[in-house]
Design a protein around this motif. Structure first.
Motif, mmCIF file in Angstrom:
data_model
loop_
_atom_site.group_PDB
_atom_site.id
_atom_site.type_symbol
_atom_site.label_atom_id
_atom_site.label_comp_id
_atom_site.label_asym_id
_atom_site.label_seq_id
_atom_site.Cartn_x
_atom_site.Cartn_y
_atom_site.Cartn_z
ATOM 1 N N TYR A 198 0.871 -1.178 0.000
ATOM 2 C CA TYR A 198 0.000 0.000 0.000
ATOM 3 C C TYR A 198 0.903 1.221 0.000
ATOM 4 O O TYR A 198 1.878 1.285 0.764
ATOM 5 C CB TYR A 198 -0.878 -0.031 1.248
ATOM 6 C CG TYR A 198 -1.635 1.234 1.564
ATOM 7 C CD1 TYR A 198 -2.929 1.432 1.080
ATOM 8 C CD2 TYR A 198 -1.081 2.215 2.393
ATOM 9 C CE1 TYR A 198 -3.637 2.593 1.405
ATOM 10 C CE2 TYR A 198 -1.781 3.361 2.720
ATOM 11 C CZ TYR A 198 -3.060 3.541 2.222
ATOM 12 O OH TYR A 198 -3.758 4.677 2.546
ATOM 13 N N ASP A 249 0.756 5.414 0.170
ATOM 14 C CA ASP A 249 0.005 6.655 0.358
ATOM 15 C C ASP A 249 0.780 7.777 -0.340
ATOM 16 O O ASP A 249 1.786 8.269 0.186
ATOM 17 C CB ASP A 249 -0.157 6.945 1.846
ATOM 18 C CG ASP A 249 -1.071 8.141 2.112
ATOM 19 O OD1 ASP A 249 -1.302 8.935 1.176
ATOM 20 O OD2 ASP A 249 -1.555 8.291 3.251
ATOM 21 N N GLU A 256 -5.633 -9.772 9.461
ATOM 22 C CA GLU A 256 -5.130 -9.011 10.597
ATOM 23 C C GLU A 256 -3.830 -8.276 10.286
ATOM 24 O O GLU A 256 -3.307 -7.559 11.139
ATOM 25 C CB GLU A 256 -4.907 -9.948 11.800
ATOM 26 C CG GLU A 256 -6.184 -10.598 12.318
ATOM 27 C CD GLU A 256 -7.231 -9.567 12.711
ATOM 28 O OE1 GLU A 256 -6.861 -8.605 13.420
ATOM 29 O OE2 GLU A 256 -8.399 -9.725 12.326
ATOM 30 N N SER A 302 -3.626 -5.414 5.007
ATOM 31 C CA SER A 302 -5.026 -5.779 4.783
ATOM 32 C C SER A 302 -5.961 -4.765 5.425
ATOM 33 O O SER A 302 -6.951 -4.334 4.827
ATOM 34 C CB SER A 302 -5.318 -7.176 5.352
ATOM 35 O OG SER A 302 -4.677 -8.179 4.609
ATOM 36 N N LYS A 303 -5.646 -4.383 6.639
ATOM 37 C CA LYS A 303 -6.494 -3.452 7.366
ATOM 38 C C LYS A 303 -6.521 -2.067 6.723
ATOM 39 O O LYS A 303 -7.579 -1.452 6.601
ATOM 40 C CB LYS A 303 -6.017 -3.334 8.819
ATOM 41 C CG LYS A 303 -6.280 -4.586 9.655
ATOM 42 C CD LYS A 303 -5.821 -4.390 11.089
ATOM 43 C CE LYS A 303 -6.165 -5.597 11.949
ATOM 44 N NZ LYS A 303 -5.717 -5.414 13.361
ATOM 45 N N ILE A 304 -5.350 -1.592 6.284
ATOM 46 C CA ILE A 304 -5.300 -0.240 5.728
ATOM 47 C C ILE A 304 -5.942 -0.178 4.343
ATOM 48 O O ILE A 304 -6.563 0.824 3.978
ATOM 49 C CB ILE A 304 -3.842 0.284 5.693
ATOM 50 C CG1 ILE A 304 -3.844 1.815 5.616
ATOM 51 C CG2 ILE A 304 -3.044 -0.333 4.554
ATOM 52 C CD1 ILE A 304 -2.495 2.435 5.920
ATOM 53 N N LYS A 328 -8.422 -2.105 3.414
ATOM 54 C CA LYS A 328 -9.856 -2.227 3.677
ATOM 55 C C LYS A 328 -10.447 -0.912 4.176
ATOM 56 O O LYS A 328 -11.592 -0.570 3.867
ATOM 57 C CB LYS A 328 -10.104 -3.330 4.710
ATOM 58 C CG LYS A 328 -11.567 -3.620 4.958
ATOM 59 C CD LYS A 328 -11.743 -4.767 5.935
ATOM 60 C CE LYS A 328 -13.217 -5.066 6.171
ATOM 61 N NZ LYS A 328 -13.397 -6.198 7.138
ATOM 62 N N ALA A 329 -9.656 -0.147 4.914
ATOM 63 C CA ALA A 329 -10.156 1.092 5.537
ATOM 64 C C ALA A 329 -10.070 2.309 4.630
ATOM 65 O O ALA A 329 -10.645 3.352 4.944
ATOM 66 C CB ALA A 329 -9.388 1.348 6.833
ATOM 67 N N ASN A 330 -9.349 2.191 3.504
ATOM 68 C CA ASN A 330 -9.140 3.364 2.654
ATOM 69 C C ASN A 330 -9.481 3.073 1.193
ATOM 70 O O ASN A 330 -9.241 1.970 0.712
ATOM 71 C CB ASN A 330 -7.670 3.807 2.721
ATOM 72 C CG ASN A 330 -7.280 4.364 4.059
ATOM 73 O OD1 ASN A 330 -7.496 5.538 4.348
ATOM 74 N ND2 ASN A 330 -6.678 3.524 4.899
ATOM 75 N N THR A 347 -8.662 2.939 -2.524
ATOM 76 C CA THR A 347 -7.361 2.806 -3.182
ATOM 77 C C THR A 347 -7.522 2.731 -4.698
ATOM 78 O O THR A 347 -8.613 2.465 -5.211
ATOM 79 C CB THR A 347 -6.618 1.547 -2.708
ATOM 80 O OG1 THR A 347 -7.416 0.390 -2.980
ATOM 81 C CG2 THR A 347 -6.309 1.618 -1.222
ATOM 82 N N LYS A 368 -3.054 5.144 -2.484
ATOM 83 C CA LYS A 368 -4.030 6.103 -1.955
ATOM 84 C C LYS A 368 -3.699 7.469 -2.539
ATOM 85 O O LYS A 368 -2.515 7.847 -2.587
ATOM 86 C CB LYS A 368 -3.961 6.164 -0.427
ATOM 87 C CG LYS A 368 -4.954 7.168 0.168
ATOM 88 C CD LYS A 368 -4.796 7.317 1.673
ATOM 89 C CE LYS A 368 -5.767 8.356 2.208
ATOM 90 N NZ LYS A 368 -5.557 8.614 3.657
#
Length: 215
Positions: A38, A40, A179, A183-185, A187-189, A191, A207
């Protein structure tokens, strides 16, 4: 074959089947990793630390790059820096054109790699990559590219470019692990991925990727 032998074979088969069924399908799938990154873009200010770290870690010759930073200017005049490298695509377009099988996609973790012993340096994979992420290594005499620092990640370390980024613009991990930080970032943003029209299914998620960097 005696009756006793037959019974032993049946019992053995039943035991194996029971063990297999006892492992949930989800757990079986989870054994396979899917490395992803990922990035940013809003956190990248073009310091080039990632490029230097990559070159030092992987003995990249002067004049070629496994990762690089593109400078783009938006229509509004904003300067944006975009890190790029091999995307380790799910449907890697570089694999099929290779005449020797030197370029391959590893099943157990999704990494797209080059076998130096099989590579003849023909450049077919270089032409096939829609991201310009491959190059001819003049020292080794073979095609080269980012490996996500394979030698590091299986020692529990991060890729050199991720570890050295001063702003934390890069996040790396196993996309098959819900976890994991990556994966979390993701899913939360929201992209974006580069050139999805190619069907390559790249495994680098951006991002705030400007349209100017996705041509």
């Amino acid at each position: 074959m005696s009756l006793q032998t037959t019974r032993r074979e049946v019992l053995k088969a039943a035991t194996v089947a029971a063990i297999t069924l006892a492992v949930p399908i989800s757990a079986q799938k989870a054994e396979r990793r899917r490395w992803a990154m990922y990035i940013d873009v809003s956190k990248c200010y073009g310091c080039y630390a990632c490029m230097v770290a990559c070159a030092a870690e992987n003995n990249v010759p002067v004049g070629v790059f496994r990762t690089w930073i593109e400078r783009h200017v938006t229509k509004g005049g904003t300067v944006i820096f975009v890190p790029k490298q091999c995307n380790h695509c799910e449907n890697a377009p570089c694999v099929k054109p290779c005449p020797t099988g030197a370029t391959y996609k590893r099943v157990e973790d999704g990494l797209v790699l080059v076998n130096d012993e099989l590579c003849i340096g023909c450049g077919a994979c270089i032409q096939a990559c829609p991201y310009g992420a491959r190059f001819f290594n003049p020292v080794k005499g073979v095609v080269d590219k980012c490996t996500f620092c394979e030698h590091r990640i299986y020692q529990g370390k991060l890729p050199a470019c991720v570890e050295t980024c001063p702003t934390g613009a890069r996040v790396f991990g196993d996309l098959n692990d819900p976890e994991s930080p990556v994966s979390k970032i993701i899913k939360a943003n929201p992209t974006q991925r580069l050139k999805i029209h190619t069907g390559a299914e790249p495994m680098i998620f951006y991002k705030d990727l400007p349209s100017e960097a996705n041509l």
